[in-house]
Scaffold this motif. Structure first.
Motif, PDB file in Angstrom:
ATOM      1  N   ARG A 158     -17.921  27.175  -7.365  1.00 53.78           N
ATOM      2  CA  ARG A 158     -16.765  27.857  -6.797  1.00 53.78           C
ATOM      3  C   ARG A 158     -16.298  27.182  -5.515  1.00 53.78           C
ATOM      4  NH1 ARG A 158     -16.584  34.290  -5.068  1.00 53.78           N
ATOM      5  NH2 ARG A 158     -14.508  34.243  -4.105  1.00 53.78           N
ATOM      6  N   LEU A 159     -17.245  26.777  -4.674  1.00 56.18           N
ATOM      7  CA  LEU A 159     -16.881  26.110  -3.428  1.00 56.18           C
ATOM      8  C   LEU A 159     -16.235  24.757  -3.700  1.00 56.18           C
ATOM      9  CD1 LEU A 159     -19.961  26.930  -1.181  1.00 56.18           C
ATOM     10  CD2 LEU A 159     -17.600  27.574  -0.721  1.00 56.18           C
ATOM     11  N   ALA A 178     -14.371  23.976  -6.217  1.00 53.98           N
ATOM     12  CA  ALA A 178     -12.985  24.244  -6.615  1.00 53.98           C
ATOM     13  C   ALA A 178     -12.138  24.643  -5.411  1.00 53.98           C
ATOM     14  CB  ALA A 178     -12.958  25.334  -7.679  1.00 53.98           C
ATOM     15  N   ASP A 179     -12.703  25.496  -4.513  1.00 53.09           N
ATOM     16  CA  ASP A 179     -11.942  25.917  -3.330  1.00 53.09           C
ATOM     17  C   ASP A 179     -11.672  24.744  -2.392  1.00 53.09           C
ATOM     18  OD1 ASP A 179     -11.966  28.452  -4.311  1.00 53.09           O
ATOM     19  OD2 ASP A 179     -13.570  29.190  -3.001  1.00 53.09           O
ATOM     20  N   ALA A 216      -8.881  22.660  -3.790  1.00 52.93           N
ATOM     21  CA  ALA A 216      -7.583  23.319  -3.628  1.00 52.93           C
ATOM     22  C   ALA A 216      -7.112  23.250  -2.180  1.00 52.93           C
ATOM     23  CB  ALA A 216      -7.679  24.769  -4.095  1.00 52.93           C
ATOM     24  N   LEU A 217      -8.018  23.489  -1.229  1.00 54.25           N
ATOM     25  CA  LEU A 217      -7.631  23.439   0.180  1.00 54.25           C
ATOM     26  C   LEU A 217      -7.259  22.020   0.606  1.00 54.25           C
ATOM     27  CD1 LEU A 217     -10.264  25.852   1.753  1.00 54.25           C
ATOM     28  CD2 LEU A 217      -7.794  26.209   1.658  1.00 54.25           C
ATOM     29  N   GLN A 259      -3.819  21.371  -0.652  1.00 52.39           N
ATOM     30  CA  GLN A 259      -2.847  22.145   0.121  1.00 52.39           C
ATOM     31  C   GLN A 259      -2.610  21.508   1.483  1.00 52.39           C
ATOM     32  OE1 GLN A 259      -4.025  26.208   0.647  1.00 52.39           O
ATOM     33  NE2 GLN A 259      -2.284  26.722   1.959  1.00 52.39           N
ATOM     34  N   GLU A 308     -10.791  26.235   7.517  1.00 48.50           N
ATOM     35  CA  GLU A 308     -11.325  26.824   6.295  1.00 48.50           C
ATOM     36  C   GLU A 308     -12.050  25.787   5.448  1.00 48.50           C
ATOM     37  OE1 GLU A 308      -8.794  30.031   4.351  1.00 48.50           O
ATOM     38  OE2 GLU A 308      -7.296  28.874   5.449  1.00 48.50           O
ATOM     39  N   LEU A 309     -11.485  24.594   5.390  1.00 46.48           N
ATOM     40  CA  LEU A 309     -12.084  23.537   4.591  1.00 46.48           C
ATOM     41  C   LEU A 309     -13.420  23.098   5.186  1.00 46.48           C
ATOM     42  CD1 LEU A 309     -11.904  21.554   2.256  1.00 46.48           C
ATOM     43  CD2 LEU A 309     -10.555  20.038   3.710  1.00 46.48           C
ATOM     44  N   ARG A 318     -16.178  25.739   4.455  1.00 48.37           N
ATOM     45  CA  ARG A 318     -16.625  25.695   3.065  1.00 48.37           C
ATOM     46  C   ARG A 318     -17.441  24.431   2.778  1.00 48.37           C
ATOM     47  NH1 ARG A 318     -12.240  28.851   3.099  1.00 48.37           N
ATOM     48  NH2 ARG A 318     -11.980  30.459   1.480  1.00 48.37           N
ATOM     49  N   LYS A 368     -21.225  24.431   1.380  1.00 42.82           N
ATOM     50  CA  LYS A 368     -21.555  23.728   0.139  1.00 42.82           C
ATOM     51  C   LYS A 368     -22.686  22.732   0.367  1.00 42.82           C
ATOM     52  CE  LYS A 368     -19.610  21.013  -3.642  1.00 42.82           C
ATOM     53  NZ  LYS A 368     -20.652  19.982  -3.555  1.00 42.82           N
TER      54      LYS A 368
END
Length: 446
Positions: A164-165, A167-168, A171-172, A175, A191-192, A195, A199
């Motif tokens: 999940r991390l 993938a996040d 995405a970040l 972005q 945020e990146l 995470r 991870k």
């Protein structure tokens, strides 16, 4: 009319020319200083410097740690404050004030010096005739680690969170690149970054669990090959073949992200699980109640620590004649190793504490008596049922149990302040050293 002593807080006064005049002659500080002077300088980890500010004397730092631990001061910041506020601590520190970073670094890097000082105190006790090596008691106690149990993660959950991390993070990252939000291309969004750190910790936890499972599988491989060969050589109905060892970690195996070396364990079946270490102590049962050896493990079971902890005493103090241990230390391998070295182990078989006749609690449910079939257990049970065995084993609870009570209640040591098996083992040596100084000082002034 009441008569009060006058006082003036603004009255200036001079300290005595010798600070020892403010400390009683029988204070523990004098004993600690004398004991630390016996520790050779080569036992300390002294960093090499070619210039700059001079270093604090390592003997001064060691005496400061021992005295503060003996009096319930464990935090490096509290120890630093005590060098200003406490007269005895100020005397030990020779009116110097090491900062908390220096104290913490010294405590983390001088495990060898703590062991040397631990041995010197025991040799001092032997020279004075207070220590006699004959019968010893061994026991373990659970002490909280410097980590929270909510930071423990299961292997299956760690694998799912990693995906999940990942993938996040992807995405970040996309972005951030699309929006061009960061003026500094080398800096990551907040945020990146958070995470990414999480991870990385999960990756390390999974790698630790996988390496542990692989090591267990490799250790079980020879036994599996023997079973496989025996199954192939068997004639007639052979049944299903043995299963090979699985190198994949069990889904419910956990690892702590803060202190990976610690483990979830509990004191008894009725106690809660805590993130802790299992601290071992070997205590003299000949009257002195001094700690003769220490051990530390991340296993809730005491049995694997029996023989290694006792046999580690041979190069320093020598081996005892008899060892008293509760049923948690019962293992055939440990008992046989001690017996092979001429040591007589007395290990309890089953529950040794009977139900009190006037206990306010309801009587326990009647359970069928456990069938003992192992030869070493039968021999141990027969030995403990003799009058001499019962009289000797009674010393166990009155020697080792009070030691843990003093460490936890009188000294107030309930939690380790370092992390990692090696540094925590060094801190446990400091605690045992501080206890021995307290005990030997009391015996000398009894």
């Amino acid at each position: 009319m009441a008569n009060f002593l006058p006082f003036d807080r603004d009255q200036p006064f001079l300290l005595p020319p010798d600070l020892k005049a403010w400390i009683p002659d029988d204070d523990l500080a004098h004993f600690v200083i004398a004991a630390v002077e016996r520790v050779p300088l080569h036992s300390f980890a002294i960093p090499r410097r070619t210039g700059g500010k001079p270093q604090y004397n390592p003997r001064l730092m060691l005496a400061l740690l021992i005295y503060c631990y003996a009096n319930g001061l464990f935090s490096s910041r509290r120890i630093e404050r005590a060098t200003y506020r406490d007269i005895a601590v100020r005397f030990i520190a020779a009116n110097q004030h090491p900062d908390h970073d220096t104290i913490a670094t010294f405590r983390r890097t001088n495990a060898q010096a703590f062991e040397a000082a631990f041995l010197q105190v025991l040799l001092l006790a032997r020279e004075t005739g207070l220590l006699r090596l004959g019968t010893v008691s061994i026991d373990g106690t659970k002490i909280d680690a410097n980590a929270s149990k909510i930071r423990s993660v299961r292997y299956d959950r760690a694998v799912a969170l990693r995906e999940r991390l990942a993938a996040d993070i992807a995405a970040l990252t996309a972005q951030a690149e699309a929006a061009d939000a960061e003026p500094d291309p080398q800096a990551l969004p907040g945020e990146l970054a958070r995470r990414d750190v999480l991870k990385a910790k999960l990756d390390e936890a999974c790698a630790r669990l996988e390496a542990q499972a692989q090591a267990e599988a490799d250790a079980a491989r020879p036994a599996y090959e023997e079973k496989k060969a025996a199954h192939a050589a068997r004639k007639g109905r052979r049944g299903p073949p043995p299963s090979p060892p699985d190198p994949t970690p069990p889904a419910d195996r956990q690892s702590n992200l803060t202190d990976p070396d610690s483990a979830l364990m509990r004191r008894s079946r009725t106690a809660e699980y805590r993130q802790a270490y299992n601290a071992q102590a070997v205590v003299c049962a000949e009257g002195s109640q001094l700690i003769l050896a220490t051990g530390l493990s991340a296993s809730a079971s005491d049995a694997p620590s029996l023989a290694p902890t006792i046999l580690a005493m041979e190069p320093t103090l020598g081996l005892p004649a008899a060892v008293l241990a509760d049923c948690g230390f019962g293992s055939r391998e440990g008992v046989e190793q001690l017996q092979a070295r001429g040591i007589d182990p007395l290990v309890a078989i089953g529950r040794t504490q009977p139900h009190r006749p006037y206990d306010f609690r309801p009587p326990p449910a009647v359970k069928p008596e456990r069938q003992i079939k192992e030869p070493w257990r039968l021999d141990m049970k027969a030995k403990l049922e003799t009058p001499d065995g019962q009289a000797l084993y009674k010393r166990r609870k009155q020697t080792v149990e009070p030691v843990f009570g003093i460490i936890k209640s009188a000294m107030g040591f309930l939690r380790f302040h370092l992390r990692g098996l090696g540094p925590v083992a060094g801190e446990w040596t400091i605690v045992a050293l501080a206890y021995n100084c307290r005990r030997l000082h009391r015996l000398c002034h009894a």
